[in-house]
Design an enzyme around this catalytic site. Structure first.
Site, short mmCIF file in Angstrom:
data_model
loop_
_atom_site.label_atom_id
_atom_site.label_comp_id
_atom_site.label_asym_id
_atom_site.label_seq_id
_atom_site.Cartn_x
_atom_site.Cartn_y
_atom_site.Cartn_z
N ASP A 32 0.39 -1.40 -0.64
CA ASP A 32 -0.63 0.41 0.01
C ASP A 32 1.27 1.52 -0.24
OD1 ASP A 32 -2.92 0.70 1.32
OD2 ASP A 32 -1.97 2.23 1.09
N GLY A 37 -4.79 5.52 3.00
CA GLY A 37 -4.63 4.45 3.96
C GLY A 37 -3.79 4.61 4.57
N TYR A 144 -14.47 5.84 -13.02
CA TYR A 144 -14.21 4.93 -12.05
C TYR A 144 -15.30 3.60 -12.10
CZ TYR A 144 -14.06 2.29 -7.24
OH TYR A 144 -14.96 1.31 -6.71
N LYS A 148 -12.05 0.82 -13.30
CA LYS A 148 -12.80 -1.04 -12.65
C LYS A 148 -13.26 -1.68 -14.02
CE LYS A 148 -11.74 -0.09 -8.75
NZ LYS A 148 -11.22 -1.30 -7.65
N VAL A 190 -20.06 6.42 1.75
CA VAL A 190 -21.23 7.52 2.57
C VAL A 190 -22.13 7.15 4.20
CG1 VAL A 190 -23.15 6.83 1.67
CG2 VAL A 190 -23.79 8.88 2.26
N ARG A 276 -23.99 14.83 -7.77
CA ARG A 276 -22.66 14.73 -7.98
C ARG A 276 -23.14 14.14 -9.80
NH1 ARG A 276 -20.01 12.67 -2.87
NH2 ARG A 276 -20.49 10.79 -3.86
N GLY A 278 -21.70 11.10 -12.10
CA GLY A 278 -21.29 9.70 -12.26
C GLY A 278 -22.12 9.41 -11.50
P1 NAD Z 1 -9.72 2.47 0.76
O1 NAD Z 1 -9.53 3.80 0.32
O2 NAD Z 1 -9.49 2.77 1.75
O3 NAD Z 1 -8.40 1.12 -0.25
C1 NAD Z 1 -7.52 1.20 -1.21
C2 NAD Z 1 -6.02 1.54 -0.39
O4 NAD Z 1 -5.23 1.28 -1.54
C3 NAD Z 1 -5.89 2.68 0.57
O5 NAD Z 1 -5.42 1.78 1.83
C4 NAD Z 1 -4.62 3.48 0.07
O6 NAD Z 1 -3.83 4.00 0.20
C5 NAD Z 1 -4.71 2.20 -1.58
N1 NAD Z 1 -4.08 2.87 -2.67
C6 NAD Z 1 -4.65 3.44 -3.79
N2 NAD Z 1 -3.46 3.52 -4.58
C7 NAD Z 1 -1.95 3.06 -4.09
C8 NAD Z 1 -1.60 2.78 -5.61
N3 NAD Z 1 -0.39 3.48 -6.12
N4 NAD Z 1 -0.08 1.80 -4.57
C9 NAD Z 1 -1.13 0.89 -3.94
N5 NAD Z 1 -1.82 1.58 -2.72
C10 NAD Z 1 -2.63 2.51 -3.20
O7 NAD Z 1 -10.76 2.23 -0.41
P2 NAD Z 1 -11.83 0.98 0.04
O8 NAD Z 1 -13.18 1.66 0.15
O9 NAD Z 1 -10.93 -0.04 0.82
O10 NAD Z 1 -11.92 0.06 -1.96
C11 NAD Z 1 -11.07 -1.49 -1.39
C12 NAD Z 1 -11.25 -1.67 -2.89
O11 NAD Z 1 -12.34 -2.11 -3.30
C13 NAD Z 1 -10.63 -0.18 -4.17
O12 NAD Z 1 -10.10 -0.73 -5.26
C14 NAD Z 1 -12.06 0.40 -4.72
O13 NAD Z 1 -12.12 0.80 -5.87
C15 NAD Z 1 -13.14 -1.38 -4.48
N6 NAD Z 1 -14.36 -0.80 -4.46
C16 NAD Z 1 -14.71 -0.43 -3.16
C17 NAD Z 1 -16.23 -0.68 -2.57
C18 NAD Z 1 -16.56 0.75 -1.69
O14 NAD Z 1 -17.61 0.32 -1.07
N7 NAD Z 1 -15.86 0.59 -0.81
C19 NAD Z 1 -16.98 -0.81 -3.58
C20 NAD Z 1 -17.07 -1.23 -4.85
C21 NAD Z 1 -15.12 -1.89 -5.40
C1 UD1 Z 2 -19.81 3.00 -3.80
C2 UD1 Z 2 -17.66 3.61 -3.71
C3 UD1 Z 2 -17.27 3.08 -4.72
C4 UD1 Z 2 -17.86 1.23 -5.47
C5 UD1 Z 2 -19.50 1.91 -5.22
C6 UD1 Z 2 -19.95 -0.02 -5.24
C7 UD1 Z 2 -16.45 4.69 -2.11
C8 UD1 Z 2 -15.92 6.47 -1.83
N1 UD1 Z 2 -17.46 4.68 -2.90
O1 UD1 Z 2 -19.20 4.41 -4.72
O2 UD1 Z 2 -15.74 2.54 -4.32
O3 UD1 Z 2 -17.00 1.06 -6.27
O4 UD1 Z 2 -20.22 2.16 -4.54
O5 UD1 Z 2 -21.32 0.15 -4.86
O6 UD1 Z 2 -16.60 3.99 -0.97
N2 UD1 Z 2 -23.87 10.71 -0.66
C9 UD1 Z 2 -24.25 12.35 -0.38
N3 UD1 Z 2 -23.75 12.70 0.92
C10 UD1 Z 2 -22.63 12.29 1.17
C11 UD1 Z 2 -22.08 11.28 1.01
C12 UD1 Z 2 -22.64 10.68 -0.69
O7 UD1 Z 2 -25.41 12.30 -0.31
O8 UD1 Z 2 -21.71 13.42 1.74
C13 UD1 Z 2 -24.43 10.14 -1.58
C14 UD1 Z 2 -23.78 10.03 -3.82
O9 UD1 Z 2 -24.05 11.53 -3.68
C15 UD1 Z 2 -24.78 8.26 -3.77
C16 UD1 Z 2 -24.28 8.31 -2.17
O10 UD1 Z 2 -24.52 9.22 -0.58
O11 UD1 Z 2 -25.61 8.86 -4.64
C17 UD1 Z 2 -23.09 6.96 -2.54
O12 UD1 Z 2 -21.90 7.77 -2.85
P1 UD1 Z 2 -20.72 6.98 -1.85
O13 UD1 Z 2 -20.80 6.54 -0.48
O14 UD1 Z 2 -19.75 8.06 -2.22
O15 UD1 Z 2 -20.58 5.35 -2.86
P2 UD1 Z 2 -21.46 5.55 -4.48
O16 UD1 Z 2 -20.76 6.48 -5.40
O17 UD1 Z 2 -21.96 4.31 -4.46
#
Ligand code: NAD
Ligand code: UD1
Length: 321
Positions: A32, A37, A144, A148, A190, A276, A278
């Site tokens: 990482d 992170g 994004y 992905k 969110v 927003r 996307g």
């Molecule tokens: P996060 O930001 O907490 O974790 C991502 C980690 O990747 C971070 O610790 C960051 O420092 C590291 N990172 C970023 N760029 C890097 C690089 N170039 N080299 C090495 N490390 C790097 O996010 P998360 O919510 O834990 O998401 C993890 C993964 O899952 C992401 O790929 C995200 O797109 C995917 N994902 C997340 C969700 C969600 O709901 N959170 C849903 C679908 C997919």
């Molecule tokens: C999230 C994840 C993305 C993942 C996707 C899969 C994050 C940042 N995004 O995207 O990595 O691939 O789910 O399902 O983890 N919103 C508000 N107020 C706020 C913040 C957000 O209204 O303060 C709304 C946003 O406009 C959106 C919804 O909440 O409609 C969810 O937003 P967000 O959590 O940023 O996630 P996604 O775009 O769904």
């Protein structure tokens, strides 16, 4: 006991996967760059390599850090914010696209057989119907989602015998939440943002009318699916939704978040702002394929998972995140 490389485990979801792997006795190396992170999130007992998934040299350092061959890669490092991808699409493509291709090359160079990837429901874009099945066509509406989807398809392709012959799994994860999701970072999910707002006594901001909906899945359940995939996914490539099958609107979510913190939703200040770029409207997963292929099902309800997250947020660790 297996040796597993988890990229992105200083972040939210990866730290849950690393934690569960260590708990069952696996050896874990974390790669990482700490760009989003925190070093403290890397579970004790894992070996930490600070480095970038775009760098072949950093990747090879991670592959060598456990002193023996790596059995499987869990690739989560990347840029995770849908709306942030509009600021700098080229950066999103480099980290999520090129970073994933470099990890695949690293897996091939280092003789790894299993590659599990963090894809996203945003790969679908607006679906033709709900719930969303893996067979539905993809048409992402954010940079994004594009990166992905592209990275996921590279992972799928890596399973073909004439390319890399990996056993490959791409999880199209829906909205993951739980402990260690940031309470302060506007580029994380969110639910963490809403809980942080309430615990700091701040107004909640809604983008759009709040009637958009998502499928919220608990991080501990998600991590369990990743481990089941390492252990028992079929040969070739597998694409699986990870959600719960339950849809929650953002209006329902903010009210539940306020209530989960012991406050009155009717009295909480909320502002409605422009939607927003996307932002998808309604999403909910059909999870029957993950059930059929892995025998996986989520176990934690949104109410219980939210209570766990609030309890964590109130600890010393949560208070500063
Ligand atoms: P996060 O930001 O907490 O974790 C991502 C980690 O990747 C971070 O610790 C960051 O420092 C590291 N990172 C970023 N760029 C890097 C690089 N170039 N080299 C090495 N490390 C790097 O996010 P998360 O919510 O834990 O998401 C993890 C993964 O899952 C992401 O790929 C995200 O797109 C995917 N994902 C997340 C969700 C969600 O709901 N959170 C849903 C679908 C997919
Ligand atoms: C999230 C994840 C993305 C993942 C996707 C899969 C994050 C940042 N995004 O995207 O990595 O691939 O789910 O399902 O983890 N919103 C508000 N107020 C706020 C913040 C957000 O209204 O303060 C709304 C946003 O406009 C959106 C919804 O909440 O409609 C969810 O937003 P967000 O959590 O940023 O996630 P996604 O775009 O769904």
């Amino acid at each position: 006991m297996a040796r597993i490389l988890v990229t992105g485990a200083a972040g939210f979801i990866g730290s849950h996967i690393a934690e569960q792997l260590l708990a069952r006795g696996d050896q874990v190396v974390v790669l990482d760059d700490l760009s989003n992170g925190r070093r403290e999130h890397v579970p004790a007992g894992s070996v930490f390599v600070e480095g970038d998934v775009r760098s072949a040299a950093d990747i090879d350092r991670a592959f060598g850090a456990l002193g023996g061959p790596i059995d499987a890669v869990c690739h989560l490092a990347g840029q995770a914010s849908t709306f942030r991808s509009f600021d700098e699409p080229s950066w999103d493509m480099e980290v999520n696209g090129v970073g994933t291709a470099r990890m695949l090359e690293g897996a091939r160079r280092n003789g790894v057989g299993v590659f599990v990837f963090a894809s996203s429901m945003t790969a679908y874009g607006p679906p033709p119907g709900l719930p969303v099945t893996e067979d539905m066509r993809c048409g992402p509406i954010s940079f994004y989602g594009v990166t992905k989807w592209a990275a996921e398809q590279a992972v799928v392709l890596s399973a073909r015998p004439e390319s890399m012959g990996l056993r490959a799994v791409a999880f199209r994860m829906f909205n993951v939440y739980g402990e260690r999701q940031s309470l302060t970072n506007p580029y994380q999910g969110v639910l963490g943002i809403f809980l942080g707002n309430v615990l700091r006594d701040e107004p909640i901001r809604i983008f759009g009318d709040g009637e958009q909906s998502r499928d919220f899945v608990y991080a501990g359940d998600v991590a369990r699916a990743w481990i089941q995939a390492i252990d028992g996914s079929p040969e070739g490539a597998t694409v699986l939704n990870l959600g719960t099958g339950t849809r929650t609107s953002i209006n329902e979510l903010w009210r539940a978040s306020v209530a989960a913190c012991g406050q009155d939703p009717d009295a909480w200040p909320v502002s409605y702002e422009d939607g927003r770029p996307g932002d998808q409207r309604h999403m909910v997963a059909d999870i029957s394929r993950a059930s059929d292929v892995l025998g996986w099902a989520p176990e934690v309800t949104l109410e219980d998972g939210m209570a766990r997250t609030v309890a964590w947020a109130r600890t010393d660790e949560g208070a500063t995140r």
